[in-house]
Scaffold this motif. Structure first.
Motif, mmCIF file in Angstrom:
data_model
loop_
_atom_site.group_PDB
_atom_site.id
_atom_site.type_symbol
_atom_site.label_atom_id
_atom_site.label_comp_id
_atom_site.label_asym_id
_atom_site.label_seq_id
_atom_site.Cartn_x
_atom_site.Cartn_y
_atom_site.Cartn_z
ATOM 1 N N SER A 167 3.334 7.071 -3.908
ATOM 2 C CA SER A 167 2.327 7.399 -4.864
ATOM 3 C C SER A 167 2.259 6.942 -6.194
ATOM 4 C CB SER A 167 1.798 9.117 -4.640
ATOM 5 O OG SER A 167 3.001 9.613 -5.173
ATOM 6 N N CYS A 168 3.323 6.429 -6.497
ATOM 7 C CA CYS A 168 3.734 5.794 -7.802
ATOM 8 C C CYS A 168 3.302 4.347 -7.837
ATOM 9 C CB CYS A 168 5.212 5.916 -8.501
ATOM 10 S SG CYS A 168 6.339 4.822 -8.066
ATOM 11 N N ILE A 169 2.974 3.901 -6.947
ATOM 12 C CA ILE A 169 2.867 2.367 -6.512
ATOM 13 C C ILE A 169 1.284 2.045 -7.419
ATOM 14 C CG2 ILE A 169 2.133 0.330 -5.201
ATOM 15 C CD1 ILE A 169 4.139 1.568 -3.053
ATOM 16 N N THR A 170 1.278 1.056 -8.215
ATOM 17 C CA THR A 170 0.070 0.659 -8.895
ATOM 18 C C THR A 170 -0.067 -0.753 -8.958
ATOM 19 O OG1 THR A 170 -1.399 1.343 -10.783
ATOM 20 C CG2 THR A 170 1.057 1.132 -11.318
ATOM 21 N N THR A 189 0.760 -1.082 -0.086
ATOM 22 C CA THR A 189 -0.132 -0.055 0.218
ATOM 23 C C THR A 189 0.756 1.178 -0.052
ATOM 24 O OG1 THR A 189 0.006 -0.139 2.287
ATOM 25 C CG2 THR A 189 -1.952 -0.981 1.235
ATOM 26 N N ARG A 190 0.208 2.303 -0.128
ATOM 27 C CA ARG A 190 0.873 3.702 -0.584
ATOM 28 C C ARG A 190 1.249 4.278 0.814
ATOM 29 N NH1 ARG A 190 -2.248 6.405 -5.783
ATOM 30 N NH2 ARG A 190 -1.707 4.629 -6.978
ATOM 31 N N GLN A 191 1.123 3.574 2.029
ATOM 32 C CA GLN A 191 1.558 4.256 3.306
ATOM 33 C C GLN A 191 2.939 3.805 3.582
ATOM 34 O OE1 GLN A 191 -1.148 2.503 2.739
ATOM 35 N NE2 GLN A 191 -2.993 3.150 3.786
ATOM 36 N N GLN A 192 3.482 2.886 2.733
ATOM 37 C CA GLN A 192 4.849 2.376 2.943
ATOM 38 C C GLN A 192 5.881 3.317 2.081
ATOM 39 O OE1 GLN A 192 2.580 -0.379 5.086
ATOM 40 N NE2 GLN A 192 4.738 0.089 5.244
#
Length: 318
Positions: A104-107, A67-70
């Motif tokens: 935020s680039c994780i998809t 997830t984007r919190q990491q």
């Protein structure tokens, strides 16, 4: 036996499950982050059974298992073959090169990725991703046989990179952090202590439009996971669920010029002129990604005992 964790959306609601073939065993948790899932539900992840797998994978929307919190931490030039194709010398890089990508680039592994309008030299980089199981206290020394104590599992990462931003501007973070530039997954594969010992056997392959581009084993890493975790622990805090991408082998679109061209560029051309030539030549290189291209990326042992699944990324126009 490895456990394949999957994150998915069902009717728009994010959920977690364990993947058995093409069926998902849903988990009874609404953990908002990978870190919370691993910290609070570790035993439940290992307890899922095939009899609980009732949800077809085709019925859900795939999400990234990180997830984007990491934190999203990366190693650069960690394969000798990639150093060589970049026109560099291994002996000039005795240190571990570390940088970050924006979370935020994780998809998702099957999500389309938009190539920004100003980017012409979009490159691919298959990498093995390590996901932290627990916090790594300052000063921790991790031994090779202790990976299972600190790491939860592994996943596929594609470190997409805008070379015409990253290299001319000297901006790794900027050139690698556009939205969508971090496909992760499809699964987070949890490993036992015995399976962590097989990490060097993991076989990375990436193809574009069916054409093989990258093919290497994780055994070729220069700075192995235990040493990297120890070095990171001396620098800053790492938390459960954080992602460490361990570098890419040869086969990227970006290539170093020949020796004569390198001599001319180094001694007779200004830095600004050098990078203008780099971009101009790159635009004629068909290996760089263009809208409509499809990327396939896999990581698995040759006997299939550890299989991280397949990423299928399509590049689109803005």
């Amino acid at each position: 036996m490895p456990v394949s964790i999957i994150r998915y959306a069902e009717q728009g609601v994010p959920r977690w499950g364990v993947l058995f073939g093409r069926l998902i065993a849903p988990l009874s948790t609404d953990a908002p982050s990978t870190g919370e899932l691993l910290s609070r539900h570790w035993d439940a992840l290992w307890a899922a059974t095939p009899s609980q797998a009732v949800l077809p994978l085709e019925r859900v929307q795939l999400l990234a298992p990180v997830t984007r919190q990491q934190q999203f931490i990366c190693q650069g030039i960690n394969y000798r073959s990639h150093i060589a194709e970049s026109g560099l010398r291994v002996e000039n890089f005795p240190f571990n090169t570390i940088f970050t990508k924006a979370p935020s680039c994780i998809t998702a592994a099957d999500a389309p990725v938009v190539r920004p309008a100003h980017v012409q030299l979009l490159d691919y980089e298959i990498e093995l991703g390590l996901v932290l199981r627990r916090a790594l206290p300052a000063g921790t020394r991790v031994e090779p046989g202790e990976l299972h104590q600190w790491l939860a599992g592994v996943t596929i990462v594609n470190d997409l990179s805008a070379r015409d931003v990253q290299l001319p501007q000297g901006q790794f973070y900027k050139g690698k952090s556009y939205r969508g530039f971090g496909p992760v997954g499809p699964t987070l594969v949890l490993l036992s202590a015995e399976e962590w010992a097989r990490l060097p056997e993991l076989h990375m392959r990436l193809a574009v439009n069916g054409q093989p581009r990258q093919d290497a084993y994780c055994a070729e890493m220069i700075h192995a996971p235990a040493a990297t975790l120890s070095e990171l622990a001396a620098m800053h805090d790492l938390e459960p669920g954080d992602l460490v991408a361990t570098g890419t082998p040869a086969g990227c679109a970006a290539r170093a010029p020949g020796k004569l061209a390198m001599f001319v560029l180094r001694h007779l051309v200004s830095d600004a002129g050098k990078w203008r030539m780099f971009v101009r030549k790159g635009r004629a290189n068909p290996a760089y990604l263009r809208p409509g291209d499809r990327i396939s990326a896999t990581i698995r042992t040759d006997d299939g005992a550890i299989d991280l699944g397949e990423q299928t990324t399509r590049i689109t126009a803005p």
